[in-house]
Write a protein that holds these residues in place. Structure first.
Motif, PDB file in Angstrom:
ATOM      1  N   THR A  37      -4.631 -13.468   0.271  1.00  0.00           N
ATOM      2  CA  THR A  37      -4.101 -14.025   1.510  1.00  0.00           C
ATOM      3  C   THR A  37      -2.759 -13.389   1.859  1.00  0.00           C
ATOM      4  N   ASN A  38      -2.561 -13.099   3.142  1.00  0.00           N
ATOM      5  CA  ASN A  38      -1.320 -12.533   3.671  1.00  0.00           C
ATOM      6  C   ASN A  38      -1.052 -11.108   3.215  1.00  0.00           C
ATOM      7  N   ALA A  39      -2.087 -10.414   2.725  1.00  0.00           N
ATOM      8  CA  ALA A  39      -1.904  -8.996   2.418  1.00  0.00           C
ATOM      9  C   ALA A  39      -1.503  -8.247   3.691  1.00  0.00           C
ATOM     10  N   LEU A  73      -4.605   6.316   9.373  1.00  0.00           N
ATOM     11  CA  LEU A  73      -4.470   6.065   7.951  1.00  0.00           C
ATOM     12  C   LEU A  73      -4.319   4.570   7.767  1.00  0.00           C
ATOM     13  N   LEU A  74      -5.281   3.961   7.073  1.00  0.00           N
ATOM     14  CA  LEU A  74      -5.258   2.520   6.810  1.00  0.00           C
ATOM     15  C   LEU A  74      -4.518   2.290   5.497  1.00  0.00           C
ATOM     16  N   VAL A  75      -3.402   1.545   5.550  1.00  0.00           N
ATOM     17  CA  VAL A  75      -2.574   1.272   4.371  1.00  0.00           C
ATOM     18  C   VAL A  75      -2.542  -0.233   4.144  1.00  0.00           C
ATOM     19  N   ILE A  76      -2.866  -0.649   2.894  1.00  0.00           N
ATOM     20  CA  ILE A  76      -2.893  -2.075   2.543  1.00  0.00           C
ATOM     21  C   ILE A  76      -2.017  -2.277   1.316  1.00  0.00           C
ATOM     22  N   SER A  77      -1.136  -3.280   1.394  1.00  0.00           N
ATOM     23  CA  SER A  77      -0.249  -3.580   0.264  1.00  0.00           C
ATOM     24  C   SER A  77      -0.218  -5.073   0.010  1.00  0.00           C
ATOM     25  N   THR A 114       3.770   5.874  -1.995  1.00  0.00           N
ATOM     26  CA  THR A 114       4.278   6.865  -1.051  1.00  0.00           C
ATOM     27  C   THR A 114       4.224   6.374   0.391  1.00  0.00           C
ATOM     28  N   GLY A 115       3.540   5.265   0.660  1.00  0.00           N
ATOM     29  CA  GLY A 115       3.430   4.777   2.023  1.00  0.00           C
ATOM     30  C   GLY A 115       4.757   4.261   2.552  1.00  0.00           C
TER      31      GLY A 115
END
Length: 904
Positions: A37-39, A73-77, A114-115
């Protein structure tokens, strides 16, 4: 007007409805498939520029709606989980497979992140990654700031951050051209910027002395890229126009790691130098009077002795002149009558000045440092003015005609030295601070004054007569102010610290005016228009400050107890005033961090308005035969109590912010103006309004959020202001101060409500726009003549449109419209409408040369009427102003190495 409005709205709706593609997916914990949740979910374009961002919901699902087809570019953290990135190509609605993230605790190999994160919160600082926000080629810092969520830049270069006005813009923590901070945002290249930091800074005095005075100033610090600290950049611009207009600007800077050198030059006949912004479509570019301006400036900043010594120096030369004509209609209200003054003024003025500012910061060792500021200013002024005004009672009865001419020349000189030394005495926080300051000012002026007054015969009380004042006046002013402060700071524990200090200050000044009547063969001084004033003061102050700091709460209490010894002497009037008294200033401030997103700030100040000697001195020199200023030696101090409460919340991922600012202030025993007005003379003095309080209050709210899939930034604002004040006034037929006519206490109450909205989209592609609209309701009440009380409505807005056309052509327009409703005294509304246009093309391979044609007020509809309202006075005025003109311009941006990485 309707067709223009609907065209604008249609273009805006078209610009936000092009993309129709959706993207969705789900984010899960790889170990047990539970939703994260909330990523954070971010879409970057091929240049790593942030385009869209969102968060996963309670089921771990995320969705982007109506995004533009492109490669992303799809970035998920997610905190303490691996960073996921993948390239996706969007041509139609897309659903990505479930994205499984591993906890960093379960990873065998080191994860290198690196994002780029577009926005971070670091304590009290909001930090923007400049590379995540797209700007057009050769854009300036000003253009970058406009694209940062929560920041706005007005047409004149004023910056607002999260609802608060920005007072300083720093480059790598230092001032750049300290005499004009707008030079930095208008000339530093956007592609040279690494980070933009926004935070609140203490006042300069608090930073130097260590005593928290409760004042906070919104500050923007621009951190340059490492490679941008070496190179040469700048721009040259020239414009020629109709009506023989011209402007030319030069800015050049050389950066070499720690060393920065900058020069700026400007010449124009379009208005006061505004950092090379003459003829800007974003500004109100009307040309007032017939101005001529030239300025040259230089800035030098460097570090020496292994960066122990930092030197920052600024120099500016200015040569400015203007000629203007002004006409005004002023109406003053009294218990039973009104007085109307119609006036016309012609004036010419010029000035030449040199301004120098410097700062030296020396880190002596690991426990001590010293700061030295040396500033100086020298100027020469010339002025020539002539005016005539006609006074009427109740609009029709002619009372008085007054004509005057005045020519003067003057020399002014000032210098200031400030020294601050800090020494840490032990590892537990005990420190010593010594502060010295000296400020010297002198001015010499010679004036030739001619004033002729004709009094109409109205009744038996006033005869038909003429008075003439024909004088040479010589003014000699000197002032020397010195202060020193010793302060000890110490820590009680990890959360609490205190400081105690002693300050001594002295001020010796004189102001001598010798007026000689030209028709006096003896050439003696006319003491009625002269003075020989000597003012001496000595102040001693005990300063205490206590701070309490935790992760959530910051609380500060500071107090200044002053003992003042003051003396004033005027030998021309046999005046000798002296006084000794105690004074006290108290300040409380607290800041509570509700969460990382929410903040609450409260403050309270208690201080006094101490009557000045100019308010106390019974007899004062006249400046004209129709006005006399008197003082009141029986004045008492007024007490101020001010409260302020601010609340702010900010969601970086959602891009929303809300700021609520409120303040209320009470002034007990206020010092107010007390006037006796007649057909021949106005006499003014000061009194306390015993047993009453004047007060003011305001409440302002600002809400901002992205709409239309974050492509458009919407701002909603509203506010209310209220002021309650007093003045004493009376009308006397014979004009004598001893007349028995009763004074009337006028209670003035002004209230206003405003609301409005703005929205903008700026991505340097297709269409950039900025639209705002505002509605304001004003209500004024006075107790002298209730039949003149009124409520009126004013509304207006502006739109800025910029079309990015093929072949590097650009088309820009600025449209403004405002209307101010009538009042009881001024029956007509004031409408304001004007349109500016620009057509430009970028030339050369690197697009560094821009040719432009600009047209201002193309329909010649600008209304030059200005209306003002004060406690007992209403006025309308017009002045010499050029509104319609055309400019043809060229601007060249040059850049050598700045921002280019050295791959060797």
């Amino acid at each position: 007007m309707k067709s223009v409005f609907f065209t604008i709205v249609g273009l805006l709706l078209w610009s936000v409805s092009i993309a129709q593609i959706n993207l969705n997916g789900k984010i899960l914990d790889k170990s047990d498939n539970t939703p994260l949740t909330n990523a954070t979910v971010v879409l970057l374009n091929q240049d790593s520029i942030l385009k869209y961002h969102t968060r996963a919901n309670e089921n771990g699902a995320f969705e982007f709606n109506k995004i533009k087809p492109d490669d992303y570019l799809l970035v998920i953290s997610y905190p303490k989980f691996e960073l996921h990135s993948e390239k996706i190509q969007l041509k139609a609605n897309t659903k990505v497979n479930d994205i499984l993230l591993s906890s960093q605790a379960n990873l065998i190999e080191e994860v290198v992140v690196t994002g780029k994160i577009p926005i971070r919160i670091k304590g009290d600082t909001i930090e923007y990654d400049a590379g995540s926000f797209e700007t057009e080629k050769n854009a300036k810092l000003e253009d970058l700031l406009r694209r940062l969520p929560g920041l706005t830049v007005s047409g004149d270069g004023s910056v607002t951050a999260h609802g608060k006005s920005v007072s300083k813009v720093l480059i790598d923590g230092e001032e750049f051209f300290g005499y004009d901070p707008k030079i930095a945002i208008r000339n530093v290249r956007a592609d040279a910027v690494d980070k933009v930091q926004v935070y609140e800074r203490k006042s300069e005095e608090a930073e130097l002395t260590g005593i928290d005075d409760g004042q906070r100033f919104q500050t923007v610090n621009v951190v340059l890229k490492e490679e941008a600290r070496v190179g040469i950049f700048g721009n040259v611009e020239a414009n020629l126009g109709t009506e023989e207009l011209y402007t030319a600007n030069l800015f050049a800077a050389k950066f070499n790691r720690t060393e920065r050198i900058g020069i700026t030059a400007n010449t124009n006949n379009m208005g006061a130098n505004s950092g090379g912004r003459e003829g800007s479509l974003r500004m109100n570019s009307q040309i007032t009077g017939e101005p001529q301006n030239t300025s040259i400036g230089a800035n030098y900043d460097n570090q020496f002795f292994k960066r122990k010594l930092n030197v920052n120096a600024n120099y500016n030369f200015s040569d400015a002149s203007n000629r203007n004509e002004r006409q005004s209609n002023r109406i003053e209200i009294f218990p039973d009558i009104t007085q109307q003054t119609n006036s016309k003024t012609d004036n010419e003025n010029s000035s030449q000045g040199h301004n120098f500012r410097s700062e030296f910061k020396l880190r002596i060792d690991s426990t001590s440092n010293m700061e030295l500021q040396v500033n100086g200013n020298q100027s020469k002024t010339n002025s020539l003015s002539s005016s005539e005004n006609y006074l009427f009672r109740n609009e029709t009865l002619a009372v008085r005609d007054f004509a005057s001419s005045n020519s003067s020349i003057g020399d002014n000189l000032s210098n200031e030295i400030r020294l601050n030394y800090r020494k840490r005495l032990n590892k537990n926080g005990l420190s010593l601070n010594i502060h010295l300051n000296n400020n010297f000012e002198e001015s010499d002026q010679e004036s030739m004054v001619y004033q002729k007054t004709y009094f109409h015969k109205i009744d038996t009380m006033v005869s038909d007569r003429t008075t003439i004042v024909d004088q040479n006046r010589f003014t000699d002013s000197r002032s020397n102010r010195f202060s020193t402060q010793l302060q000890i700071n110490n820590r009680i524990n990890q959360k609490m610290n205190y400081s105690i200090g002693y300050n001594f200050s002295m001020n010796d000044s004189k102001n001598k005016v010798d007026a000689f009547n030209n028709n006096d063969s003896g050439n003696s001084i006319d003491e009625e228009y002269s003075q020989n004033l000597i003012n001496e003061s000595r102040n001693q102050t005990i300063i205490t400050n206590l701070n309490y700091n935790t992760e959530k709460l910051n609380f500060s209490i500071s107090n200044r107890t002053n003992y003042r010894n003051q003396a004033l002497n005027d030998s021309y009037r046999d005046i000798d005033l002296s006084r000794d008294f105690w004074d006290n200033d108290l300040n409380l401030s607290s800041n509570y961090k509700i969460s990382n997103r929410k903040n609450l700030n409260a403050s309270y100040q208690n201080n006094f308005d101490i009557p000045s000697f100019s308010q106390l001195q019974r007899l004062q020199p006249q400046t004209s035969p129709i006005f006399v200023q008197l003082g009141n030696p029986n004045l008492k101090r007024a007490v101020n109590n001010n409260f302020r409460l601010d609340y702010s919340t900010l969601s970086l991922l959602k891009g929303t912010s809300w700021n609520l600012n409120s303040a209320i202030g009470f002034k007990s025993n206020p010092i107010v103006n007390k006037r006796t007005v007649s057909d021949t003379l106005t006499t003014s003095t000061y009194v306390n309004v015993t047993g009453k309080s004047s007060w003011n209050a305001n409440l302002n709210s600002n809400y901002s959020k992205p709409i239309f899939d974050r492509k458009v930034q919407l701002n909603l604002f509203t506010g209310a202001n209220y002021n309650n004040g007093f003045t004493y006034t009376r009308y006397s037929k014979d004009g004598s101060y001893t007349d028995q006519a009763q004074y009337e206490l006028n209670n003035t109450q002004n209230a206003s409500l405003h609301t409005g909205f703005s929205f903008n989209e700026q991505d340097s592609k297709g269409l950039d726009y900025d639209f705002n609209w505002r509605i304001n309701v004003n209500n004024q009440r006075n107790s002298l003549q209730a039949d003149l009380n009124y409520t009126n409505l004013s509304t207006g807005g502006s739109t800025y449109l910029r079309y990015f056309l093929p072949k590097q052509f650009n088309f820009t327009t600025q449209i403004n419209y405002n209307i101010e409703g009538p009042t009881k005294l001024y029956k007509q509304s004031i409408q304001q409408f004007y349109t500016n246009l620009e057509f430009s093309k970028k030339l050369l391979k690197n697009q560094s040369l821009v040719a432009s044609i600009k047209a201002f007020d193309i329909f010649k509809t600008y209304n030059t009427t200005n209306r003002n309202v004060s406690e007992t006075e209403f006025s309308e005025s017009t002045q010499l102003m050029l509104t319609r003109y055309v400019l043809f311009g060229l601007k060249w941006d040059f850049n050598k190495n700045l921002g280019k990485k050295n791959n060797g």
